[in-house]
Structures are given as structure tokens and as C-alpha cells.
Design an enzyme around this catalytic site. Structure first.
Site, PDB file in Angstrom:
ATOM      1  N   ASN A 152       0.846  -1.194   0.000  1.00 27.15           N
ATOM      2  CA  ASN A 152       0.000   0.000   0.000  1.00 27.15           C
ATOM      3  C   ASN A 152       0.882   1.245   0.000  1.00 27.15           C
ATOM      4  OD1 ASN A 152      -2.810   1.252   0.529  1.00 27.15           O
ATOM      5  ND2 ASN A 152      -1.525   2.233   2.087  1.00 27.15           N
ATOM      6  N   GLU A 153       0.688   2.079  -1.019  1.00 24.89           N
ATOM      7  CA  GLU A 153       1.358   3.388  -1.063  1.00 24.89           C
ATOM      8  C   GLU A 153       2.844   3.301  -0.702  1.00 24.89           C
ATOM      9  OE1 GLU A 153      -2.433   6.340  -0.099  1.00 24.89           O
ATOM     10  OE2 GLU A 153      -1.033   5.853   1.514  1.00 24.89           O
ATOM     11  N   GLU A 312      -8.063   5.492  -4.667  1.00 27.81           N
ATOM     12  CA  GLU A 312      -8.434   6.155  -3.415  1.00 27.81           C
ATOM     13  C   GLU A 312      -8.594   7.644  -3.652  1.00 27.81           C
ATOM     14  OE1 GLU A 312      -6.032   5.804   0.079  1.00 27.81           O
ATOM     15  OE2 GLU A 312      -5.719   3.647  -0.156  1.00 27.81           O
ATOM     16  N   LYS A 361      -9.831   7.898  12.207  1.00 26.52           N
ATOM     17  CA  LYS A 361     -11.268   7.867  12.498  1.00 26.52           C
ATOM     18  C   LYS A 361     -11.994   9.137  12.066  1.00 26.52           C
ATOM     19  CE  LYS A 361     -10.285   8.986  17.372  1.00 26.52           C
ATOM     20  NZ  LYS A 361      -8.852   8.650  17.295  1.00 26.52           N
TER      21      LYS A 361
END
Length: 668
Positions: A152-153, A312, A361
Site C-alpha cells: 500500500n502506497e 483512493e 477515524k
């Protein structure tokens, strides 16, 4: 080598990262029901799930993942299945603490975040091969899995490690690159400051030093760190190709220069089966929709003009910038469809359901913590409908039409960003953004090219080529540009370009080195301006423009015309803008920094010279064309607060509402 083109396996995608391991099982069925309601066609799954998949060494828990994948498949939702190698489990680091990366200052980073990886570590490489093999053996032929997502990335938040294992690997990489110590000493210029090496074992990574570390050593370590991570990707990719034949493999890029500098995406694009990208609006005071367009154009270019996928972006605000404003009504759709206009085969988000704990979050999601009775959900479902409509209309497989070309090099950016340049405020990204913005405001779509990809550049395909800043110009670039210009092309080059070669060594002779002949001039001396210092530039028509950051003493050669001069300052009277006729084309050189309308005036001169007439549209309105066997689609994206009219090929005028996006299909 990568598998054959994966395009036919993928739908026009709409969805996002799905992290069901954060939720009890009773939530999963609700998630899938709501995904169907929103029009979700694909999700990314398992990216951060290594600890759940393998809770203890060699002990696998697949039941939860079986359940989720089967639920998704039963509802017609495809899976982009991640290899979770960006976050090894705590048990792995307990057993192998030396797999954690070491900073340039000698500090070993700790577990507790993500991406804490030494890419040279043998235990890490073995563990990633094991988990990737286990995943591929179990799910490689599952009909829901249409794409593999490795890691990821890469490069976020850290790519380079400076430990002793990396030091040994670096020496091996250098042996392959230079073969002999004599060649390395020559390339690194080690005769300066007495840095010559007499044994390979004397070479270390460019760790913290009393003064500036050898610049070529630093540049090579950028390349090494990038290559080590890329080798790890290739190792996982090859396992997946072997055990899951026919399913394409990717990893999510972060192509926008606003989001990182550590990875050379021209090199990485050669290794993936499908280019995918993550993009987030940066609240840095710049026009965010222009940055988005640049990122999409650059991603498409990295993909060779072919299909790519926005893997994304955010439905609204993110959580990791100093300030994270919400998107205005309609902005999410404009952002998403803006990427689609510039070549993406869909619009994916991070993430599907908002997390209730952890570091992200407060990052918005397709499904907010408050549920579905909110503006965000209504906009998500409406966007899902629009993406579905475009898919049914045959948009998938069409290609975006570029109007002009621009040169961009991550390698040159790395080199220019090192210490002790003529001005610490030199900024290749700023020049890239500024020239791109000028072209964007003329409603032109830009295709990007690496400096090594100019040898066959066709002036009929790209009448104008812009070089916003190419400090490190490989040998041969000048000859490529001379050929392009002599055949009728127009090139516009900004200052501090062509200065050094790939080893950060000055090209022989006067500045601007590799570009001296194609520009028809020499630069006798750099004269950077001090902070706050400005000079005036006077055009041939008497108009005055304000410049800052940079000036230089330009000596035009035979046939090189001075178009504008420095009107004051230490270089007063000298050329600030020149034009050199070469064959049936021309090259332009801007010897200072102009911004905004002043820079746009120079771009207009080059456009006129190239025979390009910009589209007549209001500022902040985009008109981007995708075309292919299924037809021609014209995306009109209106970032203004009022309705605008766009002229279609048949001469009719079509309305685009304030803040809206309309897609017009040419009659067949």
C-alpha cells in the site's frame, strides 16, 4: 514481465477500501446491502489485515475472509484483494526487530504505525513471500477477485532505511550500476573533498554527516531505496502471476508531486499490470481542482495514455493535514468525475465505512459514522448512479485526448532538491504547478513525458512541449529536442534546466549544458534574487512583468531573438525571454520566474507560435475529451458558482450548472 493488458477484466469501478475486520460480523451483511444501494461495483479488501489473516506464525484464519468475499461475490461486487505486506504483525517485529527501518540519524523506528519496513531485510522478504503465496493459493481462482493489490502506497510514510543490511545491499546495487570503483569515483566526483573509495566496503549509505554529503551518493541512494521497494513489489507480483494467472496485479501509486517525492513512477509503471493512483486534495492554499487535474493527467501519462484507476480519494475532508475542510455540495462528484474525464476507469474511495477508532477515524468515508441520513450518503448514491450510466454508455476503454506535452522527471526533482543549489528556494514542483496551471487556464489537456521519452516526439501530435524545470538532463535530451523542433515543434523551457547529467555532474561547457544548442544561447552567470527581491521584465510591446527568485546573464547566439529583457536589477538590459528559430520550429527560453498572468502571457506566445488556439471557456471550467470505438465523450466540469455554456462540435451551446459536471456524447 507483467501479464497482458488487464482492462477487459475490470468494470468501470465504484467503491472503496473495505475493512470488515474492524467490525463484528453482523455489520457485514448490512454493509453489502448498502453497497448495492449505493451502486458499488468493487472494493479493495485485506490491505491492512495481515495480523487477522495470520494471527500467529504459520497459523492462518481464513474463515472471516471467506465469508466476506463470498458475500461480496453473491451481490455482484468485485474484489481488489490486497497482500497485507505494508503492516507486518506485532509478532513478526518481536521476532525480527531488525526489520524496522533506521533513519539517516541512526534511530530505529518502532512498530505502532504503518509502513515501518526495511525493504532490504531478508526476514521481511521471506515473510511477504509466505503470506502472498498463502493468499494466492486460497483466492487466486476465486471469481470475485479481479485485481490483486500489493502492499500500500510504497514510500508512505518512509521508503529509505540506513541500517547495515541496507548498507551491504547498497554496495551490491552500486557494483551492478558501476562495475568498478574507478567508475563510481568518477561518477560521484569523489576527488572533491578527498572522498575517493579504494574498497567497496568503505561505502556506506549517506547518513548524517558534518557538512553536506556527496550529492551523487545521495541521489544514488534515492534510486537504490526506490529500486529495493520495487524489487519487493516484483517478487510479490511474480508469485501472484504464477498462482493466479490472468488476474492483473497493481499497487496504489501516489503520483501527484504534492503527495510525495520518494518514488519514480516512470519506472514503477513498467512493473504493474494496471496503473492505479491515490489522490487527496491538499489544503495548501493552491487551487485544489487544478492540482487534481495535474495528478490525473500525470497518472494517465505514467500509464502510457492507457486505462488507469483512481483507487483512493476522499468523499469529503481527510484527517491528516493541519486543516481538513469539508467538501462543498457537489464537490465530491466534480472531483470523482474529473478523474474519470482524464482517463480513470472509475472512482474508488478510502474508505467504505468510517472507522470508529484508530489514527484515521476522522477521515470521511462513503458511509459515515452517522449512517445514511445525510448529504454525504445522498451524494455517494447519486455518484454511483452516474458512474453506472457512464459504464452502460460505453465509456470504459476510451482514452483521454491530450493537447500539449510537458516533461517531468522524478529523478531530476530528487537531484535538484539536494543541498547547496544556487538558491534554496528553487522548486521544481512549483514550476511544474505554475506552467500546468497556465495551460489548464487555457483549457488544454496535458500529456506528460519523461526526459528519456522524447526521441520520437511528433510535432503534429504535440505542437508544443513545455519543460518547466529539468535540472538533471540525461545525455541525448538536447539532440532529441533539436530533432523535435527542427521538424516543426515548439518547445518552451524554463530556467535552471539542462544543467547536470544523471550523475549530478555539470554538462561540459557553458550553461544551460545539454540544452544550449537547442535554445541557441549560453548563460554566462546565474544571479539568483534574494527573498523579497523582484525585478521587472519588459516585453517587446513595452508591457512590464514582475519576476522574482531568479535572474541570469543570457548571451544569445546567432539567430536567437530577444523577446523580453530585464528592465532593472543587476542583469538590466539582458535577455529574460528568447526565441530561437531552428528548422521549421522554434525554442523559447524564460530566464526568470514569472507567475500568474505574467507567466500565462509567455505561455500564450509559445501557444501562438505552435499554432494552438485555446478553447474559449470561462476560467475554472474544464472541457476534456475521451474517445474510442464506443464514441467520443466530452466532460464539462464547472468549478464556478454560476451556470456556463459550452459549445459542442455541432455548434450548439449546452448548459452546465453551477458546480456541476455534464457529459456529452458526440452523435455517431
Amino acid at each position: 514481465m507483467p501479464s497482458p493488458a488487464p482492462h477487459d477484466r475490470l468494470p468501470l469501478a465504484f467503491g472503496g477500501d473495505y475493512n470488515p475486520e474492524q467490525w463484528p460480523q453482523e455489520v457485514w451483511e448490512e454493509d453489502v446491502r448498502l453497497m448495492r444501494e449505493a451502486g458499488v461495483t468493487a472494493v479493495s479488501l485485506g490491505v491492512f489485515s495481515w495480523a487477522r489473516m495470520e494471527p500467529r506464525p504459520g497459523e492462518y484464519d481464513w474463515e472471516w475472509l471467506d465469508t466476506v468475499i463470498d458475500l461480496l461475490h453473491a451481490s455482484g461486487i468485485s474484489v481488489n484483494l490486497g497482500t497485507p505486506t505494508v503492516v507486518p504483525p506485532a509478532w513478526f517485529y518481536r521476532a525480527h526487530p531488525d526489520a524496522l527501518p533506521v533513519t539517516r540519524e541512526g534511530v530505529r523506528l518502532a512498530f505502532g504505525s504503518r509502513g515501518a519496513i526495511c525493504h532490504s531485510n531478508a526476514e521481511y522478504r521471506a515473510a511477504t513471500a509466505t503470506i502472498t503465496t498463502a493468499l494466492a493459493e486460497r483466492y487466486g481462482s476465486h471469481p470475485a477477485v479481479v485485481l490483486w493489490h500489493v502492499h500500500n502506497e510504497y514510500g508512505a510514510p518512509v521508503l529509505a532505511c540506513y541500517c547495515e543490511v541496507c548498507a551491504a545491499a547498497f554496495r551490491g546495487w552500486l557494483r551492478e550500476r558501476y562495475d568498478t570503483l574507478d567508475a563510481l569515483n568518477q561518477a560521484w566526483g569523489t576527488a572533491f573533498w578527498g572522498q575517493q573509495y579504494g574498497d567497496w566496503e568503505e561505502i556506506t549509505p549517506p547518513r548524517a554527516t558534518p557538512s553536506v554529503c556527496n550529492p551523487t551518493q545521495q541521489l544514488d541512494y534515492h534510486r537504490f531505496a526506490d529500486a529495493q521497494a520495487r524489487a519487493n513489489f516484483v517478487a510479490e507480483r511474480d508469485i501472484l502471476h504464477r498462482l493466479s494467472p490472468g488476474v492483473p496485479v497493481t499497487t496504489n501509486f501516489m503520483v501527484a508531486p504534492s503527495q510525495g517525492q520518494t518514488v519514480d513512477y516512470w519506472a514503477w509503471a513498467k512493473e504493474v499490470d494496471l496503473v492505479t493512483n491515490d489522490h487527496y486534495l491538499m489544503t495548501d492554499g493552491r487551487r485544489t481542482h487544478v492540482n487534481l487535474a495535474l495528478a490525473a493527467d500525470l497518472t494517465r501519462s505514467v500509464a502510457g495514455g492507457g486505462p488507469w484507476l483512481l483507487l483512493e480519494h476522499a468523499t469529503s475532508g481527510v484527517n491528516w493535514q493541519p486543516y481538513n475542510p469539508a467538501k462543498r455540495p457537489g464537490e465530491m462528484a466534480r472531483n470523482s468525475l474529473g478523474h474519470v474525464a482524464r482517463g480513470s476507469e472509475g472512482a474508488m474511495f478510502f474508505q467504505w465505512r468510517q472507522s470508529q477508532s484508530g489514527a484515521e477515524k476522522f477521515h470521511t468515508a462513503m458511509l459515515a459514522n452517522s449512517g445514511t441520513d445525510n448529504r454525504g450518503w445522498r451524494e455517494v448514491t447519486e455518484l454511483g448512479r452516474r458512474v453506472s450510466d457512464l459504464s452502460r454508455a460505453g465509456l470504459r476503454g476510451t482514452r483521454t485526448r491530450g493537447d500539449v506535452a510537458m516533461v517531468w522527471s522524478w529523478d531530476s526533482w530528487w537531484a535538484q532538491s539536494l543541498e547547496w543549489r544556487p538558491s534554496q528556494d528553487l522548486d521544481a514542483r512549483e514550476r511544474l504547478d505554475s506552467f500546468y496551471e497556465a495551460l489548464y487556464d487555457r483549457h488544454l489537456t496535458v500529456d506528460f513525458l519523461p526526459p528519456t521519452g522524447l526521441s520520437d516526439l511528433d510535432p503534429e501530435r504535440y505542437p508544443l512541449l513545455v519543460v518547466p524545470q529539468l535540472y538533471a538532463a540525461p545525455v541525448g535530451v538536447g539532440a532529441d529536442l533539436e530533432r523535435y523542433v527542427s521538424r516543426g515543434g515548439t518547445v518552451l523551457v524554463s530556467f535552471f534546466s539542462g544543467i547536470v547529467d544523471e550523475n549530478d555532474t555539470l554538462h561540459p561547457g557553458a550553461y544551460p549544458g545539454a540544452l544550449r544548442d537547442v535554445l541557441g544561447l549560453t548563460v554566462e552567470e546565474f544571479d539568483p534574487l534574494l527573498p523579497g527581491e523582484v525585478v521587472s521584465v519588459r516585453g517587446a510591446d513595452g508591457a512590464l512583468y514582475e519576476a522574482d527568485l531568479w535572474s541570469e546573464v543570457v548571451i544569445p547566439g546567432a539567430g536567437c531573438e530577444t523577446v523580453a529583457v530585464f528592465a532593472d536589477g543587476r542583469t538590466a538590459g539582458g535577455p529574460a525571454l528568447t526565441r530561437y528559430a531552428l528548422g521549421s520550429g522554434a525554442s523559447w527560453y524564460l530566464a526568470t520566474r514569472l507567475t500568474g498572468a505574467d507567466l500565462a502571457a509567455v505561455v500564450d506566445l509559445a501557444l501562438a507560435d505552435a499554432g494552438i488556439t485555446p478553447v474559449d471557456l470561462p476560467r475554472d471550467v474544464e472541457l476534456v475529451v475521451r474517445e474510442g470505438e464506443s464514441g467520443t465523450f466530452r466532460f464539462a466540469v464547472n468549478h464556478t458558482g454560476g451556470e456556463v455554456k459550452v459549445v459542442l462540435p455541432d455548434g450548439s451551446r449546452a448548459a452546465v450548472p453551477a458546480g456541476g459536471v455534464e457529459v456529452f456524447r458526440d452523435p455517431r
